[in-house]
Write an enzyme that holds these catalytic residues in place. Structure first.
Site, PDB file in Angstrom:
ATOM      1  NE  ARG A 121     -16.687  -2.083 -48.822  1.00  0.00           N
ATOM      2  CZ  ARG A 121     -17.341  -1.050 -49.377  1.00  0.00           C
ATOM      3  NH1 ARG A 121     -16.747  -0.304 -50.288  1.00  0.00           N
ATOM      4  NH2 ARG A 121     -18.570  -0.795 -49.021  1.00  0.00           N
ATOM      5  CE  LYS A 143       0.017 -11.822 -35.047  1.00  0.00           C
ATOM      6  NZ  LYS A 143       0.354 -12.312 -33.701  1.00  0.00           N
ATOM      7  CD  GLU A 185      10.202  -8.800 -29.195  1.00  0.00           C
ATOM      8  OE1 GLU A 185      10.196  -9.959 -29.649  1.00  0.00           O
ATOM      9  OE2 GLU A 185       9.309  -8.362 -28.430  1.00  0.00           O
ATOM     10  CE  LYS A 227       6.789 -10.658 -37.133  1.00  0.00           C
ATOM     11  NZ  LYS A 227       6.218  -9.585 -36.347  1.00  0.00           N
ATOM     12  CD  GLU A 237       0.200 -16.114 -33.261  1.00  0.00           C
ATOM     13  OE1 GLU A 237       0.392 -14.952 -33.633  1.00  0.00           O
ATOM     14  OE2 GLU A 237       0.289 -16.484 -32.077  1.00  0.00           O
ATOM     15  NE  ARG A 241       2.749 -13.449 -37.133  1.00  0.00           N
ATOM     16  CZ  ARG A 241       2.453 -12.439 -37.943  1.00  0.00           C
ATOM     17  NH1 ARG A 241       1.784 -12.645 -39.050  1.00  0.00           N
ATOM     18  NH2 ARG A 241       2.825 -11.206 -37.651  1.00  0.00           N
ATOM     19  CG  ASN A 245       3.554 -15.286 -29.167  1.00  0.00           C
ATOM     20  OD1 ASN A 245       3.751 -14.107 -29.463  1.00  0.00           O
ATOM     21  ND2 ASN A 245       2.513 -15.973 -29.611  1.00  0.00           N
ATOM     22  CG  HIS A 248       6.303 -12.527 -26.220  1.00  0.00           C
ATOM     23  ND1 HIS A 248       7.592 -12.810 -26.618  1.00  0.00           N
ATOM     24  CD2 HIS A 248       6.000 -11.330 -26.805  1.00  0.00           C
ATOM     25  CE1 HIS A 248       8.035 -11.844 -27.402  1.00  0.00           C
ATOM     26  NE2 HIS A 248       7.092 -10.933 -27.537  1.00  0.00           N
ATOM     27  CG  HIS A 252       2.344 -10.847 -22.776  1.00  0.00           C
ATOM     28  ND1 HIS A 252       2.007 -11.774 -23.746  1.00  0.00           N
ATOM     29  CD2 HIS A 252       2.792  -9.755 -23.450  1.00  0.00           C
ATOM     30  CE1 HIS A 252       2.256 -11.257 -24.946  1.00  0.00           C
ATOM     31  NE2 HIS A 252       2.721 -10.035 -24.802  1.00  0.00           N
ATOM     32  CG  HIS A 265       6.678  -5.972 -25.465  1.00  0.00           C
ATOM     33  ND1 HIS A 265       5.781  -6.918 -25.007  1.00  0.00           N
ATOM     34  CD2 HIS A 265       7.256  -6.493 -26.574  1.00  0.00           C
ATOM     35  CE1 HIS A 265       5.819  -7.966 -25.818  1.00  0.00           C
ATOM     36  NE2 HIS A 265       6.695  -7.740 -26.768  1.00  0.00           N
TER      37      HIS A 265
END
Ligand SMILES: NC(=O)c1ccc[n+]([C@@H]2O[C@H](COP(=O)([O-])OP(=O)(O)OC[C@H]3O[C@@H](n4cnc5c(N)ncnc54)[C@H](O)[C@@H]3O)[C@@H](O)[C@H]2O)c1
Ligand SMILES: [Zn+2]
Length: 358
Positions: A121, A143, A185, A227, A237, A241, A245, A248, A252, A265
């Site tokens: 946990r 994340k 980035e 960041k 988010e 946040r 993106n 992106h 993507h 990426h």
């Protein structure tokens, strides 16, 4: 060279990011005194380069150190690999006071962080990111995830590390394309929140591309600060946040349309930022001069500046902007000016107008 320290404060945890040359040798300092066992999770590629240095640094704590090597690649960011990690931790009888050290790029960081979130946990973990992308992006903000056959990063948790340890010298063994992808980035943070930093990147582009110590350390530090600020405001988010993106949605689409892995990426995001800048000019008045600056910086870091030559319908499909999208609109991160970002719905016709420019 001195040590840079960036503090991250989120509801899910407060922790330092340490950035310096040769930081791998100082890893023992970040291991808590009451840690029982240290589990080093890495892959064979990274282990061959830095495993011995890291093992020696961790063994200096006097604690038991176990190693878990997972196969290298995005294709292995799966529940099978996660199970392999759990098998190792259980066979070695790790307890709740064990600490995971994730040594590698974003793949190792994401899956190790998720393993730490789940094992008993939740046990403590330390990120030791070794790609530029992971140093400025994936290791910061908590994340964590694995992929599912039905979608990337679909199974995961918000789970903050107790420290991020960044050694800028490990970047020297990365292929040039990985550096370019990471720099995409870096300059993104300037575009969305800090125009002077974007100018600084342009002025120091030669030093950055050459991984000059002082330049790259500052770029990593500033990226982590920006960041950390965004994530500190909105860990999960629900609002701010999302500006991370920027570029992106187009990026993507490029990754998916070409097949994942064809462009990295960051390369797809680099090109996507040029497209998002053109869309910003169309929708919220970004100046032609600023669009040109975005294009110049993406070219200067060595990312592609020309998107694939696809019909508008293919782009809209890939972006999910088809008839099924409510009202035919999609939300994009846009720049009213460099250093400022907004999230705004844009209709298909406007997106098509911008696609026609490429
Ligand atoms: N958690 C987040 O917020 C977040 C953000 C962005 C991306 N990601 C995730 O990050 C992953 C991509 O990360 P990545 O770009 O670091 O890719 P990666 O982890 O696959 O690393 C790229 C390659 O470089 C190798 N490598 C790592 N360090 C090296 C070094 N110092 N020298 C030589 N080779 C080295 C790796 O073994 C791998 O083969 C994706 O899974 C993506 O979903 C997560
Ligand atoms: Zn990204």
């Amino acid at each position: 060279m001195t040590l840079s320290v960036v503090q991250v404060n989120t509801p899910g945890g407060n922790y330092p990011i340490h950035i310096a040359a040769n930081q791998l040798k100082k890893l023992a300092l970040s291991v808590p005194d009451n840690a029982t066992t240290i589990a080093l999770i890495t892959n064979p590629t990274v282990f061959a380069l830095y495993g011995q240095t890291v093992l020696e640094a961790l063994q200096a704590t006097g604690k038991k150190v176990i190693q878990v090597q997972i196969p290298d690649g995005e294709a292995y960011k799966t529940s099978q690999t996660l199970d392999q990690i759990f098998d190792n931790l259980l066979q070695n009888r790790l307890d709740r006071k064990a600490v995971i050290v994730a040594l590698g790029g974003g793949v190792v960081g994401d899956i190790s962080g998720f393993a730490a979130a789940c094992f008993m946990r939740g046990i403590r973990f330390i990120q030791v990111p070794t790609t530029l992308l992971s140093q400025v992006d994936s290791s910061v903000g908590g994340k964590t995830a694995i992929n599912h056959p039905l979608g990337k990063n679909m199974i995961g948790a918000f789970y903050q590390p107790i420290a991020v340890e960044i050694d800028i010298h490990v970047l020297k063994s990365l292929p040039k394309r990985e550096i370019a992808a990471g720099l995409a980035e870096v300059v993104k943070y300037g575009m969305i929140t800090d125009a002077p930093f974007l100018d600084w990147c342009l002025e120091n582009i030669t030093a950055l591309n050459a991984l000059d110590d002082a330049a790259i350390q500052y770029a990593v530090q500033r990226s982590c600060e920006l960041k950390a600020y965004v994530v500190g405001q909105d860990e999960r988010e629900s609002g701010l946040r999302a500006i991370l993106n920027f570029g992106h949605t187009f990026g993507h689409a490029i990754e998916a349309g070409l097949g994942y892995g064809k462009w990295l990426h960051g390369e797809a995001v680099g090109c996507g930022m040029i497209m998002a800048a053109e869309l910003s000019a169309q929708v919220c008045g970004l100046s032609a001069q600023s669009v040109q600056k975005v294009r110049d910086v993406v070219a200067a870091i060595g990312c592609p500046t020309t998107p694939p030559d696809w019909e508008a319908s293919k782009w809209l499909d890939l972006m999910g902007l088809d008839k099924k999208t409510e009202g035919g609109q999609l939300r994009f991160v846009l720049l009213p000016e460099l250093g400022e970002s907004v999230v705004q719905a844009v209709d298909a016709d406007t997106v098509k107008k911008v696609l026609a420019k490429f």
